[in-house]
Design an enzyme around this catalytic site. Structure first.
Site, PDB file in Angstrom:
ATOM      1  N   HIS A  17       0.852  -1.197   0.000  1.00 26.62           N
ATOM      2  CA  HIS A  17       0.000   0.000   0.000  1.00 26.62           C
ATOM      3  C   HIS A  17       0.882   1.238   0.000  1.00 26.62           C
ATOM      4  CE1 HIS A  17       0.717   0.596   4.308  1.00 26.62           C
ATOM      5  NE2 HIS A  17       0.270  -0.618   4.571  1.00 26.62           N
ATOM      6  N   HIS A  20       3.921   1.570   2.234  1.00 23.61           N
ATOM      7  CA  HIS A  20       5.151   0.891   1.799  1.00 23.61           C
ATOM      8  C   HIS A  20       5.845   1.714   0.717  1.00 23.61           C
ATOM      9  CE1 HIS A  20       2.598  -2.696   3.059  1.00 23.61           C
ATOM     10  NE2 HIS A  20       3.598  -2.682   3.926  1.00 23.61           N
ATOM     11  N   CYS A 125       4.558 -10.612  20.484  1.00 25.03           N
ATOM     12  CA  CYS A 125       3.513 -10.266  19.497  1.00 25.03           C
ATOM     13  C   CYS A 125       3.850 -10.954  18.177  1.00 25.03           C
ATOM     14  CB  CYS A 125       3.418  -8.756  19.272  1.00 25.03           C
ATOM     15  SG  CYS A 125       2.312  -8.378  17.873  1.00 25.03           S
ATOM     16  N   CYS A 128       4.181  -8.316  15.206  1.00 25.15           N
ATOM     17  CA  CYS A 128       5.442  -7.551  15.192  1.00 25.15           C
ATOM     18  C   CYS A 128       6.628  -8.496  15.107  1.00 25.15           C
ATOM     19  CB  CYS A 128       5.655  -6.753  16.472  1.00 25.15           C
ATOM     20  SG  CYS A 128       4.457  -5.498  16.852  1.00 25.15           S
ATOM     21  N   CYS A 143      -0.713  -5.900  22.449  1.00 27.89           N
ATOM     22  CA  CYS A 143       0.320  -5.211  21.669  1.00 27.89           C
ATOM     23  C   CYS A 143      -0.152  -3.791  21.397  1.00 27.89           C
ATOM     24  CB  CYS A 143       0.555  -5.940  20.345  1.00 27.89           C
ATOM     25  SG  CYS A 143       1.572  -4.965  19.213  1.00 27.89           S
ATOM     26  N   HIS A 146      -0.590  -3.405  17.451  1.00 29.41           N
ATOM     27  CA  HIS A 146      -1.626  -4.155  16.740  1.00 29.41           C
ATOM     28  C   HIS A 146      -2.922  -4.340  17.533  1.00 29.41           C
ATOM     29  CE1 HIS A 146       2.041  -5.361  14.481  1.00 29.41           C
ATOM     30  NE2 HIS A 146       1.222  -5.201  13.480  1.00 29.41           N
ATOM     31  N   LYS A 294      -3.546   5.251  11.217  1.00 32.37           N
ATOM     32  CA  LYS A 294      -2.457   4.700  10.426  1.00 32.37           C
ATOM     33  C   LYS A 294      -3.016   3.882   9.255  1.00 32.37           C
ATOM     34  CE  LYS A 294       1.458   1.569  10.309  1.00 32.37           C
ATOM     35  NZ  LYS A 294       2.016   0.315  10.748  1.00 32.37           N
ATOM     36  N   LYS A 297      -3.042  -2.510   6.465  1.00 33.45           N
ATOM     37  CA  LYS A 297      -3.859  -3.589   5.930  1.00 33.45           C
ATOM     38  C   LYS A 297      -4.902  -4.025   6.963  1.00 33.45           C
ATOM     39  CE  LYS A 297      -4.145  -7.956   3.949  1.00 33.45           C
ATOM     40  NZ  LYS A 297      -4.497  -8.316   2.621  1.00 33.45           N
TER      41      LYS A 297
HETATM   42  O1  ME8 Z   1       8.190  -3.992   9.320  1.00 27.41           O
HETATM   43  N1  ME8 Z   1       2.939   4.907   6.772  1.00 27.41           N
HETATM   44  O2  ME8 Z   1       7.739  -4.867   7.273  1.00 27.41           O
HETATM   45  P1  ME8 Z   1       6.349  -4.171   6.936  1.00 27.41           P
HETATM   46  C1  ME8 Z   1       4.275   4.904   6.659  1.00 27.41           C
HETATM   47  N2  ME8 Z   1       9.553  -6.687   7.507  1.00 27.41           N
HETATM   48  N3  ME8 Z   1       5.015   3.793   6.650  1.00 27.41           N
HETATM   49  C2  ME8 Z   1       4.363   2.631   6.773  1.00 27.41           C
HETATM   50  C3  ME8 Z   1       2.971   2.539   6.890  1.00 27.41           C
HETATM   51  C4  ME8 Z   1       2.246   3.758   6.888  1.00 27.41           C
HETATM   52  N4  ME8 Z   1       0.925   3.809   6.980  1.00 27.41           N
HETATM   53  N5  ME8 Z   1       2.626   1.238   6.982  1.00 27.41           N
HETATM   54  C5  ME8 Z   1       3.783   0.540   6.923  1.00 27.41           C
HETATM   55  C6  ME8 Z   1       8.436  -4.760   8.411  1.00 27.41           C
HETATM   56  N6  ME8 Z   1       4.822   1.371   6.809  1.00 27.41           N
HETATM   57  C7  ME8 Z   1       9.669  -5.631   8.461  1.00 27.41           C
HETATM   58  C8  ME8 Z   1      10.884  -4.765   8.191  1.00 27.41           C
HETATM   59  S1  ME8 Z   1      13.497  -4.445   7.819  1.00 27.41           S
HETATM   60  C9  ME8 Z   1      14.863  -5.319   8.138  1.00 27.41           C
HETATM   61  C10 ME8 Z   1      12.180  -5.502   8.209  1.00 27.41           C
HETATM   62  C11 ME8 Z   1       6.244   1.055   6.806  1.00 27.41           C
HETATM   63  O3  ME8 Z   1       6.011  -4.660   5.568  1.00 27.41           O
HETATM   64  C12 ME8 Z   1       6.654   0.528   8.181  1.00 27.41           C
HETATM   65  O4  ME8 Z   1       6.878   1.603   9.038  1.00 27.41           O
HETATM   66  O5  ME8 Z   1       5.367  -4.389   8.011  1.00 27.41           O
HETATM   67  C13 ME8 Z   1       7.913  -0.210   7.848  1.00 27.41           C
HETATM   68  O6  ME8 Z   1       9.014   0.668   7.929  1.00 27.41           O
HETATM   69  C14 ME8 Z   1       7.737  -0.597   6.382  1.00 27.41           C
HETATM   70  O7  ME8 Z   1       6.528   0.016   5.928  1.00 27.41           O
HETATM   71  C15 ME8 Z   1       7.686  -2.087   6.188  1.00 27.41           C
HETATM   72  O8  ME8 Z   1       6.648  -2.625   6.934  1.00 27.41           O
END
Ligand code: ME8
Length: 516
Positions: A17, A20, A125, A128, A143, A146, A294, A297
């Site tokens: 989304h 990301h 969690c 997380c 959590c 979440h 926020k 998903k």
């Molecule tokens: O955390 N606004 O993966 P992820 C801004 N796999 N950033 C957002 C957001 C939003 N609404 N939603 C998600 C992970 N993000 C781990 C990372 S790194 C070695 C491992 C950002 O797919 C979130 O803050 O849940 C995170 O930095 C990134 O998307 C990946 O999230």
């Protein structure tokens, strides 16, 4: 100079989304800017494919975890093209080369004496993939991120001696006060460290979807270690025929604020334990919000990056997110907001400035830019700007850097109004030999437009290239960014950079089709 910049690697159990896309765009701005400065950039992104969220979803669907990740990783890889992301490599943690390197590096950490076996009992969690410390537990053992019930975990694990790195981490934060930006995140991480560090699990016995622990094959490494190490392992195989490990380390990481603890505390401690230099800098972004919550998903309020790009173009989406939400803070985004910035700033401020400047050169000088000096007033207004932008980008002040440039876009618009070249053109009819005033204005405008195009390129990669091509001055070299540094050319046609009829289809830009 070698320069590595990374995004977080994304969990593959959801569809991408705009949240990301945000870190991808921020990292891409830095990557493009560094390339303009002549650095040898390695821009890394990818997917985080291990751990129980993936294993659980696969089990629910009756497929193997590998089948699930093979199905979902391409959805994240596919985000690169529509966003105009210039990433150099897409790493997947299920890659055998990554797994072998994780095993080698974590064995080194054990050989260095930082690993021991013990029983773990505590709150966890699964979303997380995080073992929560007392200060991180919400009301009723939930959590705080979440809102779900935490699980009480009891298992025999291998542990990483994080507590031994309390002092080295405090020293790191003291010696390099800006290694985590913005300061609010640095202070948050430092407070966590000062609160006292407890050892953390290095392995899990209860899960089998992960990288096996070589000295205890009943265990897999805790997913966060495996994930963090992508930033290191991919350097060895991410560029065909070259190993960038020595030339490109240490990296700059772009992350979201929810994964601060892992990057600002666990990660440098692990690197110290392995005898590897810690990252150059962590740039920590806030959250994109929708109606104050926020975008995520699980909340079902996500905006689909593919639909937004389809409606307004990649440049507009990139520009909007970085202009609307000051990097480091939370900020609300919406399709209406995107449309408003598209019309007022991209189409009116920049698009009109560019098209009228080129049109006047065609009308009054047959397309030939006058070979005269740039007006001192505009030269002064731009003085020092490339250095300011460079400093701001290096320090993670991404939105401020964009604002600095945008002020010059506005200054150029005022300059057109103040000088009124159409009046000067009329005066030339009465005194055909007196061309100096209009010559200066036309050269100043085309050079000003060229300058902002070079400076804005990291944010608006496609439209700035089109504009520079129309000016027959395609160089993106940062050192030539100031007005006056460009060639004297014959300008070409410039179809509207930001046509007004874009983004009219609300349906296409609405909430994502796959926003499950
Ligand atoms: O955390 N606004 O993966 P992820 C801004 N796999 N950033 C957002 C957001 C939003 N609404 N939603 C998600 C992970 N993000 C781990 C990372 S790194 C070695 C491992 C950002 O797919 C979130 O803050 O849940 C995170 O930095 C990134 O998307 C990946 O999230």
């Amino acid at each position: 100079m070698g320069y590595e910049v990374t995004t977080p690697i994304f969990y593959v159990n959801a569809a991408p989304h705009l949240g990301h896309a945000y870190s991808t765009i921020v990292a891409d701005v830095l990557a493009r800017h560094r390339r303009q400065r002549g650095d040898d950039v390695f821009f890394l992104t990818g997917t985080d494919e291990h751990g129980e969220p993936v294993a659980n979803v696969a089990a629910e669907r009756g497929i193997t975890p590998q089948e699930l990740v093979d199905e979902n990783a391409p959805k994240f890889a596919a985000m690169r093209e529509p966003l105009e992301s210039s990433s150099d490599y897409f790493v997947r943690t299920s890659d055998e080369r990554h797994k072998a390197a994780v095993q080698e590096l974590l064995t080194r950490v054990k050989d260095n004496g930082h690993v021991y076996e013990d029983d773990y009992e505590g709150w966890y969690c699964p979303k997380c993939a995080d073992f929560k410390t007392d200060s991180e537990i919400g009301e009723g053992n939930t959590c705080p991120i979440h809102g779900i019930d935490l699980l009480r975990e009891r298992e025999r694990n291998w542990f990483f001696r994080l507590s031994a790195f309390q002092e080295p981490l405090e020293r790191l934060f003291a010696e390099r006060p800006d290694w985590v930006v913005p300061a609010v995140r640095r202070n948050e991480a430092l407070a966590f460290i000062k609160g006292g560090l407890q050892d953390v699990s290095l392995s899990r016995a209860a899960i089998s979807w992960g990288v096996p622990v070589p000295w205890d094959p009943e265990h897999v490494f805790y997913v966060w270690w495996d994930a963090l190490l992508n930033y290191r392992t991919a350097l060895a195989f991410g560029r065909e025929g070259e190993d960038l490990t020595d030339s490109h380390w240490p990296p700059v990481h772009v992350i979201g604020k929810d994964i601060l603890k892992f990057h600002a505390i666990y990660w440098p401690a692990l690197l110290m334990a392995a005898g590897i230099e810690v990252p150059r800098r962590l740039l920590v972004g806030g959250f994109l919000l929708v109606d104050g919550a926020k975008m995520s998903k699980s909340r079902g309020n996500v905006l689909d990056p593919f639909a937004a790009v389809e409606a307004f173009g990649a440049d507009a989406v990139r520009f909007y997110l970085l202009r609307e939400v000051a990097f480091g803070s939370d900020g609300s985004v919406s399709i209406d907001g995107l449309r408003a910035r598209y019309e007022t700033e991209l189409a009116n401020d920049l698009g009109n400035l560019a098209s009228r400047s080129l049109a006047m050169v065609r009308r009054y000088r047959d397309g030939r830019i006058p070979d005269v000096a740039v007006d001192a007033e505009i030269a002064d207004a731009f003085a020092g700007l490339p250095d300011t932008v460079t400093t701001m980008l290096d320090e993670g002040r991404i939105s401020q850097a964009l604002d600095e440039i945008w002020q010059r876009v506005r200054r150029l618009n005022r300059y057109v109004e103040e000088r009124a070249p159409w009046t000067l053109a009329k005066a030339e009819k009465d005194a055909p030999d007196d061309t100096a005033a209009l010559d200066t204005v036309l050269r100043t405008l085309t050079e000003g437009v060229r300058s902002v195009a070079v400076l804005l390129h990291p944010w608006l990669p496609a439209s700035t290239v089109r504009l520079l091509e129309a000016l027959d001055a395609p160089s993106l070299v940062w050192d030539d960014a100031l007005p006056g540094g460009g060639p004297v050319t014959t300008v070409g046609d410039l179809p509207p950079l930001f046509p007004k009829d874009r983004g009219v289809d609300d349906g296409a830009a609405g909430r994502g089709a796959d926003a499950g």
